[in-house]
Motif scaffolding. Structure first.
Motif, PDB file in Angstrom:
ATOM      1  N   MET A   1       0.840  -1.302   0.053  1.00 57.64           N
ATOM      2  CA  MET A   1       0.067  -0.023   0.193  1.00 57.64           C
ATOM      3  C   MET A   1       0.905   1.342   0.023  1.00 57.64           C
ATOM      4  O   MET A   1       0.825   2.172  -0.730  1.00 57.64           O
ATOM      5  N   SER A   2       1.884   1.398   0.670  1.00 58.19           N
ATOM      6  CA  SER A   2       2.713   2.384   0.922  1.00 58.19           C
ATOM      7  C   SER A   2       3.582   2.804  -0.358  1.00 58.19           C
ATOM      8  O   SER A   2       3.706   3.833  -0.732  1.00 58.19           O
ATOM      9  N   ASP A   3       3.953   1.597  -1.076  1.00 58.15           N
ATOM     10  CA  ASP A   3       4.648   1.850  -2.379  1.00 58.15           C
ATOM     11  C   ASP A   3       3.963   2.725  -3.408  1.00 58.15           C
ATOM     12  O   ASP A   3       4.203   3.460  -4.228  1.00 58.15           O
ATOM     13  N   ARG A   4       2.389   2.217  -3.466  1.00 56.40           N
ATOM     14  CA  ARG A   4       1.636   3.012  -4.359  1.00 56.40           C
ATOM     15  C   ARG A   4       1.361   4.419  -4.050  1.00 56.40           C
ATOM     16  O   ARG A   4       1.593   5.266  -5.084  1.00 56.40           O
ATOM     17  N   GLN A  38       5.017   6.185   7.088  1.00 53.62           N
ATOM     18  CA  GLN A  38       4.677   5.578   8.265  1.00 53.62           C
ATOM     19  C   GLN A  38       3.213   5.192   8.030  1.00 53.62           C
ATOM     20  O   GLN A  38       2.525   5.994   8.026  1.00 53.62           O
ATOM     21  N   VAL A  39       3.069   3.844   8.520  1.00 52.74           N
ATOM     22  CA  VAL A  39       1.751   3.248   8.725  1.00 52.74           C
ATOM     23  C   VAL A  39       1.073   3.826   9.968  1.00 52.74           C
ATOM     24  O   VAL A  39       1.816   3.434  11.045  1.00 52.74           O
ATOM     25  N   ASN A  40      -0.218   4.145  10.144  1.00 49.50           N
ATOM     26  CA  ASN A  40      -0.736   4.443  11.207  1.00 49.50           C
ATOM     27  C   ASN A  40      -1.452   3.344  11.566  1.00 49.50           C
ATOM     28  O   ASN A  40      -1.994   2.571  10.870  1.00 49.50           O
ATOM     29  N   PRO A  41      -2.042   3.437  12.963  1.00 44.23           N
ATOM     30  CA  PRO A  41      -2.895   2.322  13.541  1.00 44.23           C
ATOM     31  C   PRO A  41      -4.412   2.122  12.570  1.00 44.23           C
ATOM     32  O   PRO A  41      -5.041   1.143  12.462  1.00 44.23           O
ATOM     33  N   ASP A  42      -4.652   3.458  11.926  1.00 45.27           N
ATOM     34  CA  ASP A  42      -6.030   3.486  11.314  1.00 45.27           C
ATOM     35  C   ASP A  42      -5.675   3.066   9.729  1.00 45.27           C
ATOM     36  O   ASP A  42      -6.689   3.086   8.979  1.00 45.27           O
ATOM     37  N   ASN A  43      -4.630   2.366   9.461  1.00 44.32           N
ATOM     38  CA  ASN A  43      -4.387   1.706   8.196  1.00 44.32           C
ATOM     39  C   ASN A  43      -4.039   2.954   7.243  1.00 44.32           C
ATOM     40  O   ASN A  43      -4.166   2.765   6.133  1.00 44.32           O
ATOM     41  N   SER A  44      -3.943   4.360   7.692  1.00 38.39           N
ATOM     42  CA  SER A  44      -3.569   5.474   6.786  1.00 38.39           C
ATOM     43  C   SER A  44      -2.072   5.637   6.799  1.00 38.39           C
ATOM     44  O   SER A  44      -1.283   4.775   7.596  1.00 38.39           O
ATOM     45  N   ILE A  45      -1.522   6.253   5.952  1.00 37.82           N
ATOM     46  CA  ILE A  45      -0.051   6.398   5.801  1.00 37.82           C
ATOM     47  C   ILE A  45       0.273   8.110   5.768  1.00 37.82           C
ATOM     48  O   ILE A  45      -0.525   8.789   5.499  1.00 37.82           O
ATOM     49  N   THR A  46       1.175   8.344   6.729  1.00 39.45           N
ATOM     50  CA  THR A  46       1.811   9.577   7.145  1.00 39.45           C
ATOM     51  C   THR A  46       3.039   9.663   6.184  1.00 39.45           C
ATOM     52  O   THR A  46       3.758   9.112   6.367  1.00 39.45           O
TER      53      THR A  46
END
Length: 108
Positions: A1-4, A38-46
């Motif tokens: 997910m973070s790569d995209r 950075q992956v957050n606990p709510d599955n979002s990326i910062t």
């Protein structure tokens, strides 16, 4: 997910014609190091973005005053150009860095 998300941000910010709100952000030369997703606990990326003049390995003198970052305009501009399924939920200006929170929406 973070790569995209990283690929999409690099394409948007390094595009030859980018929205006016994104022009105060520095071009991304080293995506993994500069964005540091950075992956957050709510599955979002910062991710962290740098304002122009404060980027990693900046050549030349740094500006005495950093450019003004309109966080609302940056959020709207990123939402307009990011691919479907990605949305920016928050943008915060911390002076030497800008944090962007991106959520990937599940496609059914």
């Amino acid at each position: 997910m973070s790569d995209r998300i990283v690929r999409a941000l690099v394409e948007v910010i390094n595009a030859p014609t980018r929205p006016l709100a994104l022009r105060s952000l520095a071009y991304i030369k080293y995506p993994a190091r500069e964005l540091s997703p950075q992956v957050n606990p709510d599955n979002s990326i910062t991710v962290n973005l740098a304002p122009y003049g404060n980027e990693y390995k900046h050549r030349g003198p740094r500006p005495k005053t950093l450019p003004h970052i309109d966080t609302v305009a940056v959020q709207a501009a990123l939402n307009a150009v990011l691919p479907d399924g990605l949305s920016v939920t928050a943008v915060h200006d911390h002076g030497t860095k800008v944090t962007v929170k991106i959520k990937e929406e599940k496609m059914l």
